[in-house]
Design an enzyme around this catalytic site. Sequence first.
Site, short mmCIF file in Angstrom:
data_model
loop_
_atom_site.label_atom_id
_atom_site.label_comp_id
_atom_site.label_asym_id
_atom_site.label_seq_id
_atom_site.Cartn_x
_atom_site.Cartn_y
_atom_site.Cartn_z
N LYS A 72 0.81 -1.23 0.00
CA LYS A 72 0.00 0.00 0.00
C LYS A 72 0.84 1.28 0.00
CE LYS A 72 -4.20 -1.92 2.02
NZ LYS A 72 -5.24 -1.77 3.05
N ASN A 93 -4.83 1.95 -1.65
CA ASN A 93 -5.36 0.59 -1.82
C ASN A 93 -6.09 0.41 -3.14
OD1 ASN A 93 -7.72 2.04 -1.16
ND2 ASN A 93 -8.70 0.17 -0.43
N GLY A 131 -6.47 1.66 18.03
CA GLY A 131 -5.53 1.27 16.99
C GLY A 131 -4.96 2.49 16.29
N ALA A 132 -3.74 2.32 15.76
CA ALA A 132 -3.09 3.40 15.02
C ALA A 132 -2.28 2.84 13.86
CB ALA A 132 -2.22 4.23 15.97
N GLY A 133 -2.73 1.70 13.32
CA GLY A 133 -2.09 1.12 12.14
C GLY A 133 -2.73 1.70 10.87
N GLY A 134 -2.54 0.96 9.76
CA GLY A 134 -3.03 1.47 8.48
C GLY A 134 -4.54 1.66 8.44
N ALA A 135 -5.29 0.70 9.01
CA ALA A 135 -6.75 0.81 8.97
C ALA A 135 -7.22 2.01 9.81
CB ALA A 135 -7.39 -0.48 9.48
P1 NDP Z 1 -1.50 -2.75 11.34
O1 NDP Z 1 -0.56 -3.89 11.57
O2 NDP Z 1 -1.07 -1.58 10.54
O3 NDP Z 1 -1.97 -2.19 12.79
C1 NDP Z 1 -2.38 -3.07 13.80
C2 NDP Z 1 -2.94 -2.26 14.97
O4 NDP Z 1 -3.47 -3.17 15.93
C3 NDP Z 1 -1.90 -1.40 15.69
O5 NDP Z 1 -2.51 -0.23 16.15
C4 NDP Z 1 -1.51 -2.31 16.87
O6 NDP Z 1 -1.05 -1.59 18.00
C5 NDP Z 1 -2.85 -2.91 17.20
N1 NDP Z 1 -2.75 -4.17 17.92
C6 NDP Z 1 -2.33 -5.37 17.46
N2 NDP Z 1 -2.41 -6.29 18.44
C7 NDP Z 1 -2.88 -5.65 19.55
C8 NDP Z 1 -3.17 -6.06 20.88
N3 NDP Z 1 -3.02 -7.33 21.27
N4 NDP Z 1 -3.66 -5.14 21.74
C9 NDP Z 1 -3.84 -3.85 21.36
N5 NDP Z 1 -3.57 -3.40 20.11
C10 NDP Z 1 -3.09 -4.30 19.22
O7 NDP Z 1 -2.82 -3.41 10.73
P2 NDP Z 1 -3.96 -2.69 9.87
O8 NDP Z 1 -4.27 -1.38 10.50
O9 NDP Z 1 -3.62 -2.75 8.45
O10 NDP Z 1 -5.18 -3.70 10.08
C11 NDP Z 1 -5.85 -3.78 11.35
C12 NDP Z 1 -7.05 -4.69 11.18
O11 NDP Z 1 -7.98 -4.08 10.31
C13 NDP Z 1 -6.72 -6.06 10.56
O12 NDP Z 1 -7.26 -7.06 11.38
C14 NDP Z 1 -7.42 -6.06 9.22
O13 NDP Z 1 -7.98 -7.32 8.93
C15 NDP Z 1 -8.52 -5.04 9.45
N6 NDP Z 1 -8.91 -4.35 8.20
C16 NDP Z 1 -10.21 -4.41 7.84
C17 NDP Z 1 -10.64 -3.78 6.71
C18 NDP Z 1 -12.09 -3.86 6.33
O14 NDP Z 1 -12.43 -3.39 5.25
N7 NDP Z 1 -12.95 -4.43 7.17
C19 NDP Z 1 -9.71 -3.02 5.85
C20 NDP Z 1 -8.36 -2.97 6.34
C21 NDP Z 1 -7.99 -3.64 7.48
P3 NDP Z 1 0.51 -1.15 18.16
O15 NDP Z 1 0.72 -0.02 17.19
O16 NDP Z 1 0.59 -0.68 19.57
O17 NDP Z 1 1.32 -2.35 17.84
#
Ligand code: NDP
Length: 287
Positions: A72, A93, A131-135
């Site tokens: 992405k 995306n 959360g603060a990842g890509g989604a």
């Molecule tokens: P990333 O890897 O970029 O981010 C993951 C996030 O989850 C981070 O904020 C991470 O926190 C947090 N995290 C992971 N494990 C834990 C935990 N045990 N406790 C607390 N926080 C946790 O992933 P994405 O953002 O790309 O994806 C996240 C989810 O979104 C995925 O499951 C994906 O399937 C879903 N998704 C759904 C879509 C839809 O259309 N429905 C589209 C895109 C994604 P930290 O930064 O502290 O590690």
Amino acid sequence: PQPTPLRPTLTGSFSTPAGGNPTGAMVEAAYAHHGVLARFVNCDVPPEQLEAAVRGAVAMGWIGFNLSLPHKQAVIPLLDGLAPSATLIGAVNCVVAGADGLVGHNTDGAGFVAALREMREPRGRHVVVFGAGGAARAICVELALAGVASLRIVNRRTERAEEIARIVRENTATDATAREWTGPYTVDTDADVVVNATSVGLAPDSSARVNVVAASLQSGMLVCDVIPNPPDTPFLREARERGTETLDGRAMLVNQAAINIGLWTGLAPDREVMHAALDAAIADWRH
Ligand code: NDP
């Protein structure tokens, strides 16, 4: 050239691993339902082949393609332009191949907002995002562009939440702040919408629950999850037990795919047909 049954228009997706990606099932169901002479090819493309795959798509006259993990961000230098929200999100995306060359969009957050709009108008709302990842980043940017009043971004690694909050504050009128997540989080009493945008609850670890004080989920809130598989997460079940309305991750997935089809073909596809195809794909995925 006009497509024919023997030479359909081509679209698809580049990611790796690509095996569990249900988007093609939804998109091809929509093409078939509306009689569009097009195909969607789900391609497993390793990082070192991304550039060749993109050039191949152009050479073959594809009208557009999706990018999923891990491409992405890597795709951006290969494009001719970016839509404004993709610039803010810093990830693409969905690419449209047209007269302007290859233009990158981000429809993940827009898909979420489209799903949300069916239940709540976002303007003026107070939203808590886990959360603060890509989604999360895509969702926060699009919620801010849709006019939410405030965003509280809750993440274990607070610096990632701070970065999203800064981008939102610098580019929109939304009041965005990062929150620490060191123990069970007490959801702010004024929150209208609460979103799990972490990967907590995703198969195979589908019994994992979001670390939140359940009693702080109040009946007037809308509680949302991005997890599409399995869609009924422990977080949503907990919220329903507290009397809240819920929105599961399938709606975001269906809506982003519907927006992609619109960008590629101009069609507003039937989202119920796509939802049914997604449910069938998720059932296959589990077995
Ligand atoms: P990333 O890897 O970029 O981010 C993951 C996030 O989850 C981070 O904020 C991470 O926190 C947090 N995290 C992971 N494990 C834990 C935990 N045990 N406790 C607390 N926080 C946790 O992933 P994405 O953002 O790309 O994806 C996240 C989810 O979104 C995925 O499951 C994906 O399937 C879903 N998704 C759904 C879509 C839809 O259309 N429905 C589209 C895109 C994604 P930290 O930064 O502290 O590690």
